[in-house]
Design a protein around this motif. Structure first.
Motif, PDB file in Angstrom:
ATOM      1  N   LEU A  33       1.380  -1.216  -0.287  1.00  0.00           N
ATOM      2  CA  LEU A  33      -0.340  -0.136  -0.174  1.00  0.00           C
ATOM      3  C   LEU A  33       0.324   1.303   0.457  1.00  0.00           C
ATOM      4  O   LEU A  33       0.434   2.642  -0.619  1.00  0.00           O
ATOM      5  CB  LEU A  33      -1.225  -0.356   0.791  1.00  0.00           C
ATOM      6  CG  LEU A  33      -1.855  -1.466   1.540  1.00  0.00           C
ATOM      7  CD1 LEU A  33      -2.853  -1.178   2.193  1.00  0.00           C
ATOM      8  CD2 LEU A  33      -2.673  -1.199   0.176  1.00  0.00           C
ATOM      9  N   ALA A  34       2.152   1.246   0.597  1.00  0.00           N
ATOM     10  CA  ALA A  34       2.962   2.487   0.870  1.00  0.00           C
ATOM     11  C   ALA A  34       4.108   2.476  -0.781  1.00  0.00           C
ATOM     12  O   ALA A  34       3.932   3.983  -1.017  1.00  0.00           O
ATOM     13  CB  ALA A  34       3.819   2.653   2.045  1.00  0.00           C
ATOM     14  N   ALA A  39       3.656   5.592  -5.721  1.00  0.00           N
ATOM     15  CA  ALA A  39       3.639   5.754  -7.549  1.00  0.00           C
ATOM     16  C   ALA A  39       2.698   6.318  -8.094  1.00  0.00           C
ATOM     17  O   ALA A  39       2.478   7.351  -8.236  1.00  0.00           O
ATOM     18  CB  ALA A  39       3.222   4.388  -7.702  1.00  0.00           C
ATOM     19  N   GLY A  40       1.452   5.976  -6.858  1.00  0.00           N
ATOM     20  CA  GLY A  40       0.440   7.422  -7.764  1.00  0.00           C
ATOM     21  C   GLY A  40       0.482   8.987  -6.411  1.00  0.00           C
ATOM     22  O   GLY A  40       0.473   9.669  -7.570  1.00  0.00           O
ATOM     23  N   LEU A  41       1.556   9.554  -5.795  1.00  0.00           N
ATOM     24  CA  LEU A  41       1.499  10.702  -5.655  1.00  0.00           C
ATOM     25  C   LEU A  41       3.112  10.277  -6.509  1.00  0.00           C
ATOM     26  O   LEU A  41       2.987  11.704  -7.700  1.00  0.00           O
ATOM     27  CB  LEU A  41       2.375  10.687  -4.477  1.00  0.00           C
ATOM     28  CG  LEU A  41       1.530  10.896  -3.630  1.00  0.00           C
ATOM     29  CD1 LEU A  41       2.605  10.378  -1.896  1.00  0.00           C
ATOM     30  CD2 LEU A  41       1.025  12.100  -3.237  1.00  0.00           C
ATOM     31  N   ILE A  42       3.633  10.055  -7.343  1.00  0.00           N
ATOM     32  CA  ILE A  42       4.896  10.548  -8.397  1.00  0.00           C
ATOM     33  C   ILE A  42       4.061  10.859  -9.877  1.00  0.00           C
ATOM     34  O   ILE A  42       5.262  11.464 -10.186  1.00  0.00           O
ATOM     35  CB  ILE A  42       5.961   9.430  -7.758  1.00  0.00           C
ATOM     36  CG1 ILE A  42       6.742   9.126  -6.831  1.00  0.00           C
ATOM     37  CG2 ILE A  42       6.739   9.574  -9.246  1.00  0.00           C
ATOM     38  CD1 ILE A  42       7.691   7.937  -6.506  1.00  0.00           C
ATOM     39  N   SER A  43       3.401   9.528  -9.608  1.00  0.00           N
ATOM     40  CA  SER A  43       2.734   9.985 -11.023  1.00  0.00           C
ATOM     41  C   SER A  43       2.024  10.559 -11.537  1.00  0.00           C
ATOM     42  O   SER A  43       1.009  11.086 -12.507  1.00  0.00           O
ATOM     43  CB  SER A  43       2.368   8.394 -11.606  1.00  0.00           C
ATOM     44  OG  SER A  43       1.015   8.697 -10.804  1.00  0.00           O
ATOM     45  N   SER A  60       6.494  19.082  -3.618  1.00  0.00           N
ATOM     46  CA  SER A  60       6.955  18.520  -4.741  1.00  0.00           C
ATOM     47  C   SER A  60       5.469  16.939  -3.940  1.00  0.00           C
ATOM     48  O   SER A  60       6.380  16.209  -2.834  1.00  0.00           O
ATOM     49  CB  SER A  60       7.923  18.113  -4.569  1.00  0.00           C
ATOM     50  OG  SER A  60       8.133  16.970  -5.275  1.00  0.00           O
ATOM     51  N   PRO A  61       4.562  16.297  -4.478  1.00  0.00           N
ATOM     52  CA  PRO A  61       4.480  15.905  -4.422  1.00  0.00           C
ATOM     53  C   PRO A  61       5.414  14.263  -4.507  1.00  0.00           C
ATOM     54  O   PRO A  61       5.558  12.953  -4.058  1.00  0.00           O
ATOM     55  CB  PRO A  61       3.109  15.250  -5.367  1.00  0.00           C
ATOM     56  CG  PRO A  61       2.877  15.992  -6.395  1.00  0.00           C
ATOM     57  CD  PRO A  61       4.135  17.392  -6.004  1.00  0.00           C
ATOM     58  N   VAL A  62       5.780  14.607  -5.753  1.00  0.00           N
ATOM     59  CA  VAL A  62       7.063  13.508  -6.332  1.00  0.00           C
ATOM     60  C   VAL A  62       8.151  13.334  -5.244  1.00  0.00           C
ATOM     61  O   VAL A  62       8.265  11.956  -4.580  1.00  0.00           O
ATOM     62  CB  VAL A  62       7.942  13.859  -7.591  1.00  0.00           C
ATOM     63  CG1 VAL A  62       9.610  13.523  -7.959  1.00  0.00           C
ATOM     64  CG2 VAL A  62       6.920  14.002  -8.440  1.00  0.00           C
TER      65      VAL A  62
END
Length: 140
Positions: A33-34, A39-43, A60-62
């Motif tokens: 889940l982490a 991946a959701g934040l980075i993408s 930065s969400p990345v």
């Protein structure tokens, strides 16, 4: 678990290291889940909104996604791996991983200043993982 680890555990505690399938499963689920959240934040698939994004470090969400993977995902992966292998270090790994998750949630609330039902769920999950690891320290 190697034969040497098994013997060390037997000598130290009077019993061999035990399998920890529930700990392995829970920590593996939290790790997945982490990584998914990271991946959701980075993408950009997870949109936090401009207001919350402005509160993130470096806006930065990345960066937030990478930090989530490193601070929560990696320690939970290590704890899952050790628990599944009957490694005597699984207890300390669980304490560290659970504590980092609780700390992550506290810092997240401080930064984003926004609240969700998922934060207490993961805070309690982290606490449960840490307590599961601490349970074995009395016999060590």
């Amino acid at each position: 678990m190697t034969r040497t680890d098994w013997r060390r555990s037997l000598l130290r505690t009077g019993q061999p290291a035990r399998r920890r399938p529930w700990l392995a499963a829970v920590t593996a689920l939290i790790a997945v889940l982490a990584y998914g959240g990271a991946a959701g934040l980075i993408s950009g698939a997870i949109d936090l909104g401009d207001q919350i994004e402005a509160r993130l470090p470096f806006h930065s969400p990345v960066f937030g996604g990478a930090a989530l993977a490193v601070v929560v995902g990696v320690p939970m992966t290590v704890a899952a791996w050790l628990a599944a292998r009957r490694d005597t270090r699984s207890s300390i790994a669980a304490v560290i991983a659970g504590s980092l998750l609780v700390g992550w949630i506290a810092v997240e609330i401080g930064f984003v200043q926004s609240y969700s039902w998922i934060q207490p769920v993961f805070a309690f999950a982290g606490l449960g993982v840490a307590l599961a690891g601490m349970r074995d320290f009395g016999s060590a």
